[in-house]
Scaffold this motif. Structure first.
Motif, mmCIF file in Angstrom:
data_model
loop_
_atom_site.group_PDB
_atom_site.id
_atom_site.type_symbol
_atom_site.label_atom_id
_atom_site.label_comp_id
_atom_site.label_asym_id
_atom_site.label_seq_id
_atom_site.Cartn_x
_atom_site.Cartn_y
_atom_site.Cartn_z
ATOM 1 N N TYR A 280 0.861 -1.179 0.000
ATOM 2 C CA TYR A 280 0.000 0.000 0.000
ATOM 3 C C TYR A 280 0.896 1.228 0.000
ATOM 4 O O TYR A 280 1.787 1.343 0.837
ATOM 5 C CB TYR A 280 -0.911 0.017 1.232
ATOM 6 N N VAL A 281 0.651 2.117 -0.947
ATOM 7 C CA VAL A 281 1.441 3.345 -1.039
ATOM 8 C C VAL A 281 0.512 4.527 -0.807
ATOM 9 O O VAL A 281 -0.510 4.661 -1.494
ATOM 10 C CB VAL A 281 2.130 3.471 -2.418
ATOM 11 N N THR A 282 0.854 5.360 0.172
ATOM 12 C CA THR A 282 0.082 6.567 0.462
ATOM 13 C C THR A 282 0.901 7.773 0.021
ATOM 14 O O THR A 282 2.069 7.911 0.390
ATOM 15 C CB THR A 282 -0.248 6.673 1.970
ATOM 16 N N PHE A 283 0.272 8.619 -0.790
ATOM 17 C CA PHE A 283 0.925 9.825 -1.295
ATOM 18 C C PHE A 283 0.519 11.023 -0.456
ATOM 19 O O PHE A 283 -0.516 11.017 0.203
ATOM 20 C CB PHE A 283 0.542 10.060 -2.760
ATOM 21 N N GLU A 284 1.332 12.075 -0.527
ATOM 22 C CA GLU A 284 1.014 13.292 0.211
ATOM 23 C C GLU A 284 -0.123 14.061 -0.454
ATOM 24 O O GLU A 284 -0.871 14.763 0.218
ATOM 25 C CB GLU A 284 2.264 14.166 0.354
ATOM 26 N N ASP A 285 -0.250 13.942 -1.778
ATOM 27 C CA ASP A 285 -1.272 14.692 -2.508
ATOM 28 C C ASP A 285 -2.170 13.767 -3.324
ATOM 29 O O ASP A 285 -1.693 12.841 -3.986
ATOM 30 C CB ASP A 285 -0.613 15.694 -3.466
ATOM 31 N N GLN A 286 -3.457 14.074 -3.332
ATOM 32 C CA GLN A 286 -4.448 13.313 -4.088
ATOM 33 C C GLN A 286 -4.151 13.341 -5.592
ATOM 34 O O GLN A 286 -4.358 12.348 -6.289
ATOM 35 C CB GLN A 286 -5.845 13.911 -3.821
ATOM 36 N N GLU A 287 -3.640 14.459 -6.092
ATOM 37 C CA GLU A 287 -3.362 14.580 -7.537
ATOM 38 C C GLU A 287 -2.370 13.516 -8.011
ATOM 39 O O GLU A 287 -2.444 13.042 -9.138
ATOM 40 C CB GLU A 287 -2.807 15.967 -7.893
#
Length: 108
Positions: A56-63
């Motif tokens: 699972y990779v979580t990014f800082e920005d939704q874009e």
């Protein structure tokens, strides 16, 4: 800031048992931060998980999530890996359980 689950993607096809788990996590961070992979700033990588070959990779920005999902093919490559590994990237959905549905077809 967007909800955490909306900023998370599911990565399947991660080579299991090829490298140390910490090294594989680092390789995933590098892959998903690269511009050529439509990436951006990674907040967190969860690997290993209870599912084999899944991260699972979580990014800082939704874009960034939107851009990563638009890329047709993700090839995991690193000099520490013996070959390229195709990755499947899908949106994270916390409402989906990991249980399986079995379809039984009975003869008429």
């Amino acid at each position: 800031q967007a909800a955490r689950s909306a900023r998370t993607v599911v990565i399947s096809g991660v080579p299991d048992g090829v490298l140390n788990d910490d090294v594989m996590s680092d390789i995933l961070v590098i892959h998903f931060q690269r511009i050529k992979n439509n990436g951006g700033d990674v907040e967190e990588v969860k690997y290993p998980t209870t599912e084999k070959g899944v991260a699972y990779v979580t990014f800082e920005d939704q874009e960034v999530v939107d851009r990563v999902l638009q890329k047709n093919e993700h090839q995991l490559e690193d000099r520490r890996l013996p070959r390229y590994y195709p990755l499947k990237v899908t949106p994270y959905c916390e409402n989906v359980s990991s249980s399986f549905v079995y379809l039984v077809v009975l003869p008429l």
